[in-house]
Write a protein that holds these residues in place. Structure first.
Motif, PDB file in Angstrom:
ATOM      1  N   ILE A   3      -9.365  -4.545   8.178  1.00 51.38           N
ATOM      2  CA  ILE A   3      -7.770  -4.428   7.708  1.00 51.38           C
ATOM      3  C   ILE A   3      -7.352  -5.598   7.028  1.00 51.38           C
ATOM      4  CG2 ILE A   3      -5.551  -4.715   8.885  1.00 51.38           C
ATOM      5  CD1 ILE A   3      -6.667  -3.305  11.294  1.00 51.38           C
ATOM      6  N   VAL A   4      -7.602  -6.711   7.153  1.00 50.56           N
ATOM      7  CA  VAL A   4      -7.180  -8.004   6.094  1.00 50.56           C
ATOM      8  C   VAL A   4      -7.853  -7.639   4.889  1.00 50.56           C
ATOM      9  CG1 VAL A   4      -7.479 -10.357   5.811  1.00 50.56           C
ATOM     10  CG2 VAL A   4      -7.000  -9.787   8.108  1.00 50.56           C
TER      11      VAL A   4
ATOM     12  N   SER B 144      -6.140  -4.952   2.883  1.00 51.44           N
ATOM     13  CA  SER B 144      -4.859  -5.392   2.456  1.00 51.44           C
ATOM     14  C   SER B 144      -4.729  -6.095   1.523  1.00 51.44           C
ATOM     15  CB  SER B 144      -4.216  -6.137   3.773  1.00 51.44           C
ATOM     16  OG  SER B 144      -3.906  -5.468   4.974  1.00 51.44           O
TER      17      SER B 144
ATOM     18  N   MET C 231      -5.854   2.678   7.557  1.00 43.52           N
ATOM     19  CA  MET C 231      -5.430   1.265   8.180  1.00 43.52           C
ATOM     20  C   MET C 231      -5.038   1.699   9.511  1.00 43.52           C
ATOM     21  SD  MET C 231      -5.478  -1.309   6.106  1.00 43.52           S
ATOM     22  CE  MET C 231      -4.406  -2.377   6.348  1.00 43.52           C
TER      23      MET C 231
ATOM     24  N   ILE D 184       4.488 -11.535   7.806  1.00 41.41           N
ATOM     25  CA  ILE D 184       4.474 -10.231   7.148  1.00 41.41           C
ATOM     26  C   ILE D 184       4.907  -9.369   8.167  1.00 41.41           C
ATOM     27  CG2 ILE D 184       2.517  -8.537   6.852  1.00 41.41           C
ATOM     28  CD1 ILE D 184       0.911 -10.906   6.118  1.00 41.41           C
TER      29      ILE D 184
ATOM     30  N   MET E 147       1.017  -1.264   0.057  1.00 42.04           N
ATOM     31  CA  MET E 147      -0.094   0.098   0.061  1.00 42.04           C
ATOM     32  C   MET E 147       0.857   1.072   0.307  1.00 42.04           C
ATOM     33  SD  MET E 147      -3.139   0.984   2.740  1.00 42.04           S
ATOM     34  CE  MET E 147      -3.868  -0.620   2.562  1.00 42.04           C
TER      35      MET E 147
ATOM     36  N   ASN F 219       0.269  -2.372   9.285  1.00 40.98           N
ATOM     37  CA  ASN F 219      -1.077  -2.997  10.155  1.00 40.98           C
ATOM     38  C   ASN F 219      -1.678  -4.089   9.598  1.00 40.98           C
ATOM     39  OD1 ASN F 219      -1.475   0.593   9.083  1.00 40.98           O
ATOM     40  ND2 ASN F 219      -1.407   0.217  11.418  1.00 40.98           N
ATOM     41  N   THR F 220      -1.073  -4.380   8.702  1.00 51.21           N
ATOM     42  CA  THR F 220      -1.604  -5.883   8.024  1.00 51.21           C
ATOM     43  C   THR F 220      -1.372  -7.176   8.821  1.00 51.21           C
ATOM     44  OG1 THR F 220      -1.454  -5.087   5.777  1.00 51.21           O
ATOM     45  CG2 THR F 220      -1.442  -7.264   6.213  1.00 51.21           C
TER      46      THR F 220
ATOM     47  N   VAL G 108      -0.536  -4.476   1.353  1.00 46.25           N
ATOM     48  CA  VAL G 108      -0.205  -4.638   2.595  1.00 46.25           C
ATOM     49  C   VAL G 108       0.593  -3.284   3.180  1.00 46.25           C
ATOM     50  CG1 VAL G 108       0.055  -7.234   2.346  1.00 46.25           C
ATOM     51  CG2 VAL G 108       1.990  -5.561   2.144  1.00 46.25           C
ATOM     52  N   SER G 109       0.441  -2.999   4.487  1.00 48.97           N
ATOM     53  CA  SER G 109       0.831  -2.133   5.297  1.00 48.97           C
ATOM     54  C   SER G 109       1.596  -2.514   6.512  1.00 48.97           C
ATOM     55  CB  SER G 109      -0.004  -0.938   5.364  1.00 48.97           C
ATOM     56  OG  SER G 109      -1.002  -1.210   6.660  1.00 48.97           O
TER      57      SER G 109
END
Length: 261
Positions: free
Chosen positions: A53-54, A57, A31, A96, A22, A65-66, A62-63
């Motif tokens: 969040i998932v 993502s 996020m 991750i 992301m 926070n993922t 993804v970030s």
């Protein structure tokens, strides 16, 4: 929402999920907001935010926070009895986190996984060192609240691993002092029922079957339970009921144990 998340994840491994990162600043802010709200809102609402969040993502990349989202998702699956997928996505969360170099999330993710999923899928003794390591990493990055929570989890696992009561007591005294230094007494309250249970089992309580004594910061366990219920401190209330039930059962007060159950 759970079914929707399962469909989005179908056939995807960590490499596929990590293939898109992301970069939209607005989405990154969203996020962050989702994770922060998820942490502080009531449980019955937080799992919707974690699932979101998932989902984001997968759709937007993804970030940092993922990993938290996947850790929470694995806990949801664990509570639903799907231990196979719970373990799978717990490992996704850790992978991750490592790939995103999200060390600041270490404590949050480990406190989720090692108080639910890994206690059911891994050897309990194998959970001790990672939780203590997470506690140390949390203090390094300034996440003192979750570092203290990891300390609470560590003491609980140490007790369940049948370590000597005197050793668990010694460890808890040290970690309690550390929590006080970082002004995290409110989080450490979650460990106080365990502290009192240890004192009872070591013979330091007038009434062994009753969770009352030096570790309880109120006039009695009943007063503390009433206070916890009034302020909606659900985690603390759960800990109080659990340890009172266990102590009552171990000292043959079956009536009280049934009441607490």
């Amino acid at each position: 929402e759970i079914f929707k998340t399962k469909l989005l994840l179908m056939g995807k491994d960590v490499d596929i999920i990590m293939s898109k990162v992301m970069d939209d600043k607005q989405m990154l802010a969203v996020m962050d907001l989702l994770e922060t709200t998820c942490i502080y809102c009531p449980y019955y609402f937080s799992h919707f935010l974690a699932l979101r969040i998932v989902q984001l993502s997968i759709s937007h990349g993804v970030s940092v926070n993922t990993a938290y989202g996947f850790a929470y998702y694995s806990c949801i699956l664990c509570h639903l009895g799907d231990l196979c997928n719970a373990s799978k996505y717990a490992k996704f969360a850790l992978d991750i986190m490592q790939r995103m170099q999200a060390k600041e999330k270490y404590c949050r993710i480990y406190s989720l996984l090692y108080c639910t999923v890994f206690l059911k899928t891994n050897c309990m003794h194998s959970c001790l060192d990672p939780v203590l390591e997470a506690q140390r990493e949390g203090l390094k990055v300034g996440d003192t609240s979750y570092a203290t929570l990891c300390a609470v989890i560590y003491c609980n696992i140490a007790f369940r691993c049948k370590k000597k009561l005197s050793l668990v007591k010694k460890i808890s005294i040290y970690l309690k002092k550390e929590a006080k230094v970082y002004k995290q007494e409110s989080v450490w309250n979650l460990a106080l029922p365990l502290e009192q249970a240890i004192l009872n089992l070591m013979g330091y309580a007038e009434k062994p079957s009753l969770l009352d004594g030096d570790a309880i910061p109120r006039e009695s366990i009943d007063v503390w339970m009433a206070t916890a219920e009034r302020v909606k401190a659900d985690r603390l209330l759960c800990a109080l009921y659990y340890w009172q039930m266990l102590v009552a059962y171990m000292f043959d007060d079956i009536e009280l144990a049934i009441k607490m159950a």
